[in-house]
Design a protein around this motif. Structure first.
Motif, short mmCIF file in Angstrom:
data_model
loop_
_atom_site.label_atom_id
_atom_site.label_comp_id
_atom_site.label_asym_id
_atom_site.label_seq_id
_atom_site.Cartn_x
_atom_site.Cartn_y
_atom_site.Cartn_z
N SER A 177 0.87 -1.17 0.00
CA SER A 177 0.00 0.00 0.00
C SER A 177 0.90 1.22 0.00
O SER A 177 2.10 1.13 0.31
N SER A 178 0.34 2.37 -0.31
CA SER A 178 1.14 3.59 -0.35
C SER A 178 1.68 3.91 1.04
O SER A 178 2.83 4.35 1.20
N GLY A 179 0.86 3.68 2.09
CA GLY A 179 1.30 3.95 3.46
C GLY A 179 2.45 3.06 3.87
O GLY A 179 3.40 3.51 4.53
N ARG A 180 2.38 1.80 3.48
CA ARG A 180 3.45 0.86 3.84
C ARG A 180 4.73 1.19 3.07
O ARG A 180 5.84 1.12 3.64
N SER A 181 4.60 1.54 1.82
CA SER A 181 5.77 1.92 1.02
C SER A 181 6.44 3.16 1.60
O SER A 181 7.67 3.25 1.68
N GLU A 182 5.61 4.11 2.03
CA GLU A 182 6.16 5.33 2.63
C GLU A 182 6.90 5.01 3.92
O GLU A 182 7.98 5.57 4.18
N ARG A 183 6.33 4.12 4.74
CA ARG A 183 6.99 3.73 6.00
C ARG A 183 8.37 3.14 5.72
O ARG A 183 9.35 3.51 6.36
N ILE A 184 8.45 2.24 4.76
CA ILE A 184 9.73 1.60 4.43
C ILE A 184 10.74 2.64 3.97
O ILE A 184 11.91 2.62 4.39
N GLU A 185 10.33 3.56 3.14
CA GLU A 185 11.25 4.58 2.62
C GLU A 185 11.71 5.52 3.73
O GLU A 185 12.89 5.92 3.75
N LYS A 186 10.82 5.88 4.65
CA LYS A 186 11.19 6.74 5.77
C LYS A 186 12.22 6.04 6.67
O LYS A 186 13.18 6.66 7.16
N ILE A 187 12.01 4.75 6.90
CA ILE A 187 12.96 3.98 7.72
C ILE A 187 14.31 3.94 7.04
O ILE A 187 15.36 4.14 7.67
N LYS A 188 14.32 3.71 5.73
CA LYS A 188 15.58 3.70 4.98
C LYS A 188 16.30 5.03 5.09
O LYS A 188 17.52 5.08 5.29
N ASP A 189 15.56 6.13 4.95
CA ASP A 189 16.16 7.46 5.03
C ASP A 189 16.84 7.68 6.38
O ASP A 189 17.97 8.19 6.45
N LEU A 190 16.14 7.28 7.45
CA LEU A 190 16.71 7.44 8.79
C LEU A 190 17.98 6.62 8.97
O LEU A 190 18.99 7.09 9.51
#
Length: 281
Positions: free
Chosen positions: A249-262
């Motif tokens: 889902s878009s929310g799950r994809s966003e979560r993964i990308e935010k975690i990667k950025d951190l």
């Protein structure tokens, strides 16, 4: 002040001599899919299934003894009760599947509703039993600070490129991977503690794991390939994030990308390494 590692192993201890004889009950136990063994300080041998300890083996009064949590013997333990581990040697030899059934019910699979709810401990056990690399140790625990009850706990230990690698395991849903402001979630504090402990105890950790490696090898237990004389230690801990999402889902994809950025920001600070892996065991 970070505590100094104090963990003793004696490769000539009687418990290893007894298990080294490969008794039939021991061979049968190890042949069960999902069962694995860890060596603990002071020469205790722990047998696990899906992260649940089936038995703690010791050598006392010139014989092997085995104990486990009473819940895994099918007994009720009221909330708030001080748990006393009970003898399980006969059951371990005659019907280990009974203990496994109780671990699933009371620990590793308790409360699971879907594949996305799989417990971290079950994932850990699956990784040890079903995956490469071969893991040398799991659930290594030691006091972190002098005069403090705080404990440091490495989920997994392996050898990569002839270096000991200490691993923290998290599920993608774990709330410690992000915080409200996306600045410093708890996982970064945890990995910083790991790094400090490893740096402070690298020589003792290396010595301890060389001995542990030899004990496991002598018992015919799986160990990673390495040149033991040239073994060194990686001071940066490694984070494995297991992606248990079954649907995108878009929310799950966003979560993964935010975690990667951190995490990528902290790669530059030399704090850790990480991988995000799909749970497909």
């Amino acid at each position: 002040m970070i505590a100094t590692l104090n963990a003793n192993l004696n490769p000539d201890a009687e418990i290893y001599k007894e298990l080294g004889k490969q008794p039939k009950w021991w061979q049968k136990l190890l042949s069960i899919k999902g069962v694995y063994v860890e060596i603990r300080k002071d020469d205790i041998v722990d047998v696990y299934y899906e992260g649940g300890r089936m038995a703690e083996l010791r050598y006392k009064n010139k014989k092997l003894v085995a104990t486990c949590h009473p819940k895994y013997l099918g007994k009720d333990v009221p909330e708030g009760t001080t748990v006393k581990y009970e003898d399980c040697f006969d059951l371990l030899k005659k019907d280990p599947e009974f203990i496994i059934k109780e671990i699933k019910k009371n620990y590793s699979q308790k409360g699971e509703r879907t594949d996305e709810d799989v417990s971290e401990k079950k994932i850990q056990g699956d990784m040890i039993c079903c995956r490469n690399p071969i893991y040398l140790d799991s659930e290594f625990a030691h006091r972190y600070e002098v005069g403090n009850q705080q404990t440091i706990r490495f989920d997994l230990v392996t050898i990569r490129d002839n270096e000991l690698l200490f691993i923290e395991l998290k599920r993608i849903k774990d709330n410690r991977l992000r915080n409200k402001d996306d600045d410093k979630p708890k996982i970064l504090e945890q990995m910083d503690k790991y790094k400090r402990f490893i740096e402070s105890n690298k020589d003792k950790l290396l010595e301890y794991y060389k001995v542990l490696y030899g004990i496991k090898k002598s018992l015919g237990l799986p160990v990673p390939e390495c040149d033991i004389d040239e073994l060194s230690i990686c001071e940066k801990p490694h984070l494995i994030i297991m992606n248990t999402y079954q649907k995108d889902s878009s929310g799950r994809s966003e979560r993964i990308e935010k975690i990667k950025d951190l995490l990528n920001l902290n790669l530059n600070k030399n704090l850790l390494t990480y991988t995000i892996e799909k749970y497909d065991l």
